[in-house]
Design a protein around this motif. Structure first.
Motif, mmCIF file in Angstrom:
data_model
loop_
_atom_site.group_PDB
_atom_site.id
_atom_site.type_symbol
_atom_site.label_atom_id
_atom_site.label_comp_id
_atom_site.label_asym_id
_atom_site.label_seq_id
_atom_site.Cartn_x
_atom_site.Cartn_y
_atom_site.Cartn_z
ATOM 1 N N ILE A 96 16.864 -25.418 0.670
ATOM 2 C CA ILE A 96 15.487 -24.979 0.880
ATOM 3 C C ILE A 96 15.532 -23.842 1.890
ATOM 4 N N PHE A 97 14.996 -22.691 1.524
ATOM 5 C CA PHE A 97 15.088 -21.515 2.376
ATOM 6 C C PHE A 97 13.898 -21.429 3.327
ATOM 7 N N GLN A 98 14.023 -20.513 4.305
ATOM 8 C CA GLN A 98 13.035 -20.404 5.381
ATOM 9 C C GLN A 98 11.631 -20.114 4.874
ATOM 10 N N GLU A 99 11.489 -19.094 4.048
ATOM 11 C CA GLU A 99 10.160 -18.621 3.652
ATOM 12 C C GLU A 99 9.975 -18.799 2.148
ATOM 13 N N PRO A 100 9.209 -19.813 1.735
ATOM 14 C CA PRO A 100 9.071 -20.084 0.307
ATOM 15 C C PRO A 100 8.407 -18.954 -0.469
ATOM 16 N N MET A 101 7.572 -18.148 0.175
ATOM 17 C CA MET A 101 6.887 -17.078 -0.555
ATOM 18 C C MET A 101 7.874 -16.035 -1.054
ATOM 19 N N THR A 102 8.963 -15.826 -0.329
ATOM 20 C CA THR A 102 9.972 -14.871 -0.777
ATOM 21 C C THR A 102 11.008 -15.526 -1.688
ATOM 22 N N SER A 103 11.028 -16.843 -1.752
ATOM 23 C CA SER A 103 11.983 -17.547 -2.611
ATOM 24 C C SER A 103 11.407 -17.844 -3.987
ATOM 25 N N LEU A 104 10.088 -17.989 -4.076
ATOM 26 C CA LEU A 104 9.445 -18.250 -5.360
ATOM 27 C C LEU A 104 9.109 -16.933 -6.054
ATOM 28 N N ASN A 105 9.249 -16.928 -7.367
ATOM 29 C CA ASN A 105 8.950 -15.731 -8.163
ATOM 30 C C ASN A 105 7.432 -15.606 -8.327
ATOM 31 N N PRO A 106 6.837 -14.496 -7.891
ATOM 32 C CA PRO A 106 5.372 -14.393 -7.927
ATOM 33 C C PRO A 106 4.780 -14.258 -9.329
ATOM 34 N N VAL A 107 5.585 -13.953 -10.340
ATOM 35 C CA VAL A 107 5.036 -13.701 -11.678
ATOM 36 C C VAL A 107 5.170 -14.913 -12.610
ATOM 37 N N TYR A 108 5.703 -16.016 -12.110
ATOM 38 C CA TYR A 108 5.802 -17.242 -12.894
ATOM 39 C C TYR A 108 5.066 -18.363 -12.178
ATOM 40 N N SER A 109 4.465 -19.263 -12.942
ATOM 41 C CA SER A 109 3.795 -20.408 -12.336
ATOM 42 C C SER A 109 4.836 -21.299 -11.673
ATOM 43 N N VAL A 110 4.390 -22.092 -10.705
ATOM 44 C CA VAL A 110 5.336 -22.956 -10.001
ATOM 45 C C VAL A 110 5.901 -24.015 -10.941
ATOM 46 N N GLY A 111 5.098 -24.456 -11.903
ATOM 47 C CA GLY A 111 5.590 -25.425 -12.880
ATOM 48 C C GLY A 111 6.714 -24.854 -13.721
#
Length: 334
Positions: A96-111
């Motif tokens: 699990i990385f420090q900042e989830p906003m930079t680890s998650l892809n903004p153009v795909y849903s979290v599901g």
């Protein structure tokens, strides 16, 4: 039984200013089902240690030196082929990385992002991977998980994004979870919720946990043992109660003295003078001696090894004072 064994890990970076010895001879272990915390100021080598374990160092400029060893379940990871590392990364060791906003892809849903991890690590595809993603969101405490699975990262709060990152990490049912500053950007209430969640998940899944943080209170909350790092080295290690209750290294005492305490109202905080030196120019001998109020001639001329603190081999300190105390105790007993 040891799950992860790190032995004499040296991770260096080639820079314009010279070779940065970010991690310089670090050794520790994490046993099955054990929670271990690594603490220290920024620049001490905590995150580089975790990236070295995961095989995620940018190469170049980073490199793990020959003689370093990282064994997981008895298998050597240093020098292992990329295919072997991909089989371990995510499936057996998750991070699990420090900042989830930079680890998650903004153009795909979290599901979709959780479902992708499920397909990759569990071999489950189609609607079943989507159902597994929803179930993971439910496990990490997100209300109405089926609806939230359709949301994009920017629609979630910081705490919810961190829960999503934990769900992604759990997709492979890993044996070891590495959490790098998982509560840094969260407010106190949400931080407590995330810590409770991580502690519960670790117990229920019987995982090993390696928690990297600068917050000693976080370590005291959920860890069994603590490793204190300074200037690329381990300077103290032991059980949480022992290290926090009777710290043997001046740096650990400095960290504890700079923390506010509810049971010491009115006392002024005692910050550590100076700052962590640059890894391209570590001080000679004891690396903390320039900031240490107890430094003496030997500290400036000889580099101390990890020594037994007081009367136990399970509590070690990289400080010549530990040797002096041990000698004094031995003389008193004789």
């Amino acid at each position: 039984m040891a799950l992860l064994e790190v032995d004499e890990l040296r991770t260096y970076f080639d820079t314009d200013q010279g070779v940065a010895r970010s991690v310089d001879g670090v050794s520790f272990r994490v046993d099955e089902g054990e929670a271990v915390g690594i603490v220290g100021e920024s620049g001490c080598g905590k995150t580089v240690t975790s990236l070295s374990i995961m095989g995620l160092l940018p190469q170049p400029p980073g490199r793990v030196l020959p003689g370093s060893s990282i064994r997981f379940e008895g298998k050597e990871l240093v020098g292992a082929p990329a295919r072997t590392l991909r089989a371990v990364r995510g499936r057996k060791i998750a991070m699990i990385f420090q900042e989830p906003m930079t680890s998650l892809n903004p153009v795909y849903s979290v599901g979709d992002q959780i479902a992708e991890a499920v397909r990759l690590h569990r071999g489950v595809s189609g609607p079943r991977s989507r159902e597994a993603a929803v179930e993971l969101l439910r496990e990490v405490g997100i209300a109405d998980p089926a609806r939230r699975a359709r949301d994009y990262p920017h629609r979630l709060s910081g705490g919810m994004r961190q829960r999503v990152m934990i769900a992604v990490a759990l997709a492979g049912d890993p044996r070891l979870l590495i959490a790098d500053e998982p509560t840094t950007a969260l407010d106190v209430t949400v931080q407590a919720q995330i810590l409770d969640l991580m502690g519960r998940i670790q117990r229920e899944h019987a995982m090993g946990l390696l928690l990297i943080t600068h917050d000693l209170g976080v370590v005291a909350e959920i860890c069994d043992r603590v490793i204190v790092m300074y200037a690329g080295q381990v300077v103290e290690e032991g059980g949480v109660d022992r290290v926090f209750g009777d710290p043997a290294h001046p740096y650990t005492r400095g960290l504890l003295g700079s923390m506010p305490r509810v049971d010491a109202a009115g006392d002024r905080l005692r910050p550590i003078a100076g700052s962590v030196p640059t890894p391209t120019d570590w001080p000679p001998a004891c690396r903390f001696h320039q900031r240490c109020p107890q430094a003496w001639d030997r500290c400036r001329s000889e580099s101390p090894p990890l020594l037994e603190a007081l009367d136990t081999a399970t509590h070690t300190s990289r400080c010549w004072m530990a040797a002096e105390v041990g000698m004094a105790q031995g003389e008193a007993e004789s």
